[in-house]
Write a protein that holds these residues in place. Sequence first.
Motif, PDB file in Angstrom:
ATOM      1  N   ARG A   1       6.271  -3.548   0.642  1.00 46.45           N
ATOM      2  CA  ARG A   1       6.267  -2.881   1.998  1.00 46.45           C
ATOM      3  C   ARG A   1       5.112  -1.734   1.828  1.00 46.45           C
ATOM      4  O   ARG A   1       4.770  -1.219   0.941  1.00 46.45           O
ATOM      5  N   ASN A   2       4.452  -1.338   3.245  1.00 45.36           N
ATOM      6  CA  ASN A   2       3.566  -0.323   2.924  1.00 45.36           C
ATOM      7  C   ASN A   2       4.543   1.032   3.171  1.00 45.36           C
ATOM      8  O   ASN A   2       5.301   1.023   3.800  1.00 45.36           O
TER       9      ASN A   2
ATOM     10  N   MET B   1       0.900  -1.239  -0.158  1.00 45.69           N
ATOM     11  CA  MET B   1       0.001   0.057  -0.072  1.00 45.69           C
ATOM     12  C   MET B   1       0.951   1.332   0.063  1.00 45.69           C
ATOM     13  O   MET B   1       1.794   1.237   0.833  1.00 45.69           O
TER      14      MET B   1
ATOM     15  N   ALA C   1      -7.042   0.263   5.952  1.00 45.82           N
ATOM     16  CA  ALA C   1      -6.486  -1.216   5.589  1.00 45.82           C
ATOM     17  C   ALA C   1      -7.799  -1.973   5.415  1.00 45.82           C
ATOM     18  O   ALA C   1      -7.760  -3.059   4.441  1.00 45.82           O
TER      19      ALA C   1
ATOM     20  N   TRP D   1       5.908   0.801   8.465  1.00 44.83           N
ATOM     21  CA  TRP D   1       6.017   1.428   7.115  1.00 44.83           C
ATOM     22  C   TRP D   1       7.353   1.898   6.986  1.00 44.83           C
ATOM     23  O   TRP D   1       8.176   2.371   7.704  1.00 44.83           O
TER      24      TRP D   1
END
Length: 203
Positions: free
Chosen positions: A108-109, A1, A200, A25
Amino acid sequence: MIICITGPMAAGKNTVASLLEKAGWVSVDADKLVHEAIAHVTPQILAAFSPAAEKAGISLVNEDGSLNRRSLGALIFTDTALLSKQESIVYPEVNRLTDEFIASNTGRNIIINATVLYKIPVLMKKCSVVLYVTAPYLKRFFRAKTRDRLPCRQIVIRFHSQRELYRNYTKTGIPVMKINNTGSFSALQKKTDIIIKQIAKNT
């Protein structure tokens, strides 16, 4: 994301970004990327703005040959045409550097921490959500004065320049979620956790 974290000066967007970093994050600061991009395209900037700078009696070059960013700012920020010209030189390089960061963090976010990301549509389209951090005017004013030690007039000018910031993000078509940073650090943390869980669920 991938999300964009933004908001007006001294609202707390960097604090929200750091909270998410602690949760796993990864964050890229677009303002720092702009500085890096300017360093990469300095020859193009000098070629484009030296004539206007000479007419205004402004030197764009420091003694060591590097670009004087403060002088460049004094030249362009009162002229929308010159500002747009500078952005057309710098933003493609910012886009390239951001793409490199995203590619190096696949899976990865990711947070793009930026004040005016709406000006770079190609990067905005990569974001699922805009997380807009805001706070009351006076709270931001005294925070900016204490943190940045800027003259009151300069703070007011910067605040005024960002008066349409929220509206500009709503125009992008990307969902915008607000975090009102009105209380303590722990309150901000709770608000951030709640919104991230909502994001999410909806993505």
